[in-house]
Design a protein around this motif. Structure first.
Motif, PDB file in Angstrom:
ATOM      1  N   THR A  72      66.541 -15.771   6.694  1.00 33.73           N
ATOM      2  CA  THR A  72      65.758 -15.201   5.593  1.00 33.73           C
ATOM      3  C   THR A  72      66.063 -15.900   4.279  1.00 33.73           C
ATOM      4  O   THR A  72      65.154 -16.227   3.498  1.00 33.73           O
ATOM      5  N   LEU A  73      67.338 -16.144   4.024  1.00 27.48           N
ATOM      6  CA  LEU A  73      67.721 -16.805   2.776  1.00 27.48           C
ATOM      7  C   LEU A  73      67.236 -18.247   2.731  1.00 27.48           C
ATOM      8  O   LEU A  73      66.873 -18.756   1.664  1.00 27.48           O
TER       9      LEU A  73
ATOM     10  N   VAL B  47      63.634 -17.973   1.776  1.00 26.41           N
ATOM     11  CA  VAL B  47      63.525 -17.582   0.370  1.00 26.41           C
ATOM     12  C   VAL B  47      63.843 -18.755  -0.540  1.00 26.41           C
ATOM     13  O   VAL B  47      63.167 -18.959  -1.561  1.00 26.41           O
TER      14      VAL B  47
ATOM     15  N   VAL C 149      61.325 -20.030  -3.339  1.00 29.07           N
ATOM     16  CA  VAL C 149      61.725 -20.013  -4.748  1.00 29.07           C
ATOM     17  C   VAL C 149      61.528 -21.383  -5.371  1.00 29.07           C
ATOM     18  O   VAL C 149      60.970 -21.520  -6.465  1.00 29.07           O
TER      19      VAL C 149
ATOM     20  N   GLY D 144      66.456  -2.986  -3.196  1.00 30.50           N
ATOM     21  CA  GLY D 144      65.412  -3.860  -3.719  1.00 30.50           C
ATOM     22  C   GLY D 144      64.718  -3.251  -4.916  1.00 30.50           C
ATOM     23  O   GLY D 144      64.431  -3.946  -5.904  1.00 30.50           O
TER      24      GLY D 144
ATOM     25  N   VAL E  82      66.407 -15.695  -9.111  1.00 31.87           N
ATOM     26  CA  VAL E  82      65.598 -15.155  -8.014  1.00 31.87           C
ATOM     27  C   VAL E  82      66.338 -15.271  -6.688  1.00 31.87           C
ATOM     28  O   VAL E  82      66.330 -14.340  -5.867  1.00 31.87           O
TER      29      VAL E  82
ATOM     30  N   ALA F 183      67.531 -12.191  -4.262  1.00 29.63           N
ATOM     31  CA  ALA F 183      67.107 -12.149  -2.862  1.00 29.63           C
ATOM     32  C   ALA F 183      68.311 -12.083  -1.928  1.00 29.63           C
ATOM     33  O   ALA F 183      68.300 -11.345  -0.929  1.00 29.63           O
TER      34      ALA F 183
ATOM     35  N   TYR G  97      69.749  -8.595  -1.977  1.00 22.36           N
ATOM     36  CA  TYR G  97      68.902  -7.683  -1.210  1.00 22.36           C
ATOM     37  C   TYR G  97      69.096  -7.891   0.291  1.00 22.36           C
ATOM     38  O   TYR G  97      69.216  -6.921   1.061  1.00 22.36           O
ATOM     39  N   ALA G  98      69.156  -9.169   0.730  1.00 18.74           N
ATOM     40  CA  ALA G  98      69.354  -9.461   2.152  1.00 18.74           C
ATOM     41  C   ALA G  98      70.712  -8.959   2.622  1.00 18.74           C
ATOM     42  O   ALA G  98      70.844  -8.417   3.730  1.00 18.74           O
TER      43      ALA G  98
END
Length: 315
Positions: free
Chosen positions: A16-17, A20, A24, A249, A287, A291, A294-295
């Motif tokens: 996921t990162l 992201v 970004v 989030g 950002v 993220a 949040y992850a």
């Protein structure tokens, strides 16, 4: 806890990162701003602009720019701020620490208030207590952060004069001053969370209290306190954990507004300043850090969920 389950969830978080980070970088490249012009101003000569672009690597292909930026991120180097010329990482992580402290206070206050309210509302279903808690919850959900912040500031700072309206005092310098400046932001952030989570706890407690194993626990002669706290609440908290993780989030998004209103130098306010000044390295770092936070919160929520319900990690 099953190591395979933890490994799978960790790989999902890393993937996921990675996605992201690509998004970004791609979005910041589409912003209508020239980094060289931002640094030198509109009156800079073409030769000077070309020199700065070469120095920053802006004349290289996009894939090379992404790899250069991402490899620096892996080593903890988010680049230098185009606004201040200082390293972005210490600035953003310091701001993140202040934001997480505010979020932590809001979450603790929310859990201390919302869970008992949800339990009382479920146990008094259809009675006056349930009606009053429901009305308070719906009012809390309907008020946006900027309205709540304004009302609290007017009431406690202007009318009563009990608390400072804006500003920030570092915790290491003055604990009492830091706490006084954090009360209003914490109340503002936690109000919507209390309303949201208390309704979720109520809904789940009503369903759990009507289940067969709760009836069996009562037939065994267990006290009402033990039935509610040790049997019903444990299972009712499973969906609530997911909601709390999702609310992280919301916290990171809602804190941006709260930090701007109360002048708290957190990552939300730093991100606003970066966007206003077209500071691309600071925008990218802010950002990506939000993220990642949040992850990580969702990863920890999955582990807590699996710890409470052992069947999940083997599914």
């Amino acid at each position: 806890m099953n190591a395979g389950y933890v490994g799978r969830r960790l790989l999902t978080t890393v993937y996921t990162l990675l996605v992201v980070s690509f998004l970004v970088f791609a979005m910041t490249q589409l912003l209508p701003a020239d980094a060289a012009v931002t640094l030198l101003g509109n009156s800079a000569t073409p030769e000077a602009l070309a020199s700065v672009r070469a120095q920053l690597g802006l004349d290289q292909p996009a894939w090379w720019q992404y790899w250069h930026w991402f490899s620096g991120v892996l080593s903890g180097d988010f680049g230098q701020s185009m606004r201040t010329g200082q390293a972005v990482a210490p600035m953003m992580f310091g701001a993140l620490g202040r934001s997480l402290l505010l979020a932590f206070l809001a979450l603790v206050l929310m859990l201390v208030i919302a869970i008992p309210l949800g339990i009382v509302s479920a146990l008094r279903r259809g009675k006056a207590a349930d009606l009053i808690i429901g009305i308070i919850s719906y009012v809390g959900i309907s008020l946006p952060e900027f309205v709540t912040a304004t009302v609290l500031a007017l009431l406690f700072a202007d009318v009563l004069g009990w608390l400072p309206a804006t500003g920030y005092v570092p915790l290491t310098e003055d604990v009492a001053g830091w706490l006084a400046h954090m009360i209003l932001p914490t109340l503002t952030v936690s109000m919507i969370l209390v309303a949201h989570v208390s309704r979720m706890v109520r809904s789940e407690m009503v369903d759990v209290m009507a289940s067969d194993y709760i009836r069996a626990a009562r037939l065994k002669g267990l006290s009402s306190r033990r039935v509610v706290l040790h049997h019903a609440l444990r299972n009712a908290m499973l969906p609530t954990i997911t909601i709390v993780a999702l609310d992280v989030g919301y916290l990171l998004g809602g804190i941006i507004v709260v930090e701007e209103i109360f002048a708290i130098p957190g990552i939300g306010r730093a991100l606003i300043v970066a966007v206003q000044s077209r500071d691309l390295p600071a925008i990218q770092a802010g950002v990506l850090i939000i993220a990642a936070t949040y992850a990580l919160a969702n990863f920890l929520a999955d582990l807590a969920y699996a710890w409470l319900d052992r069947r999940i990690q083997y599914a």
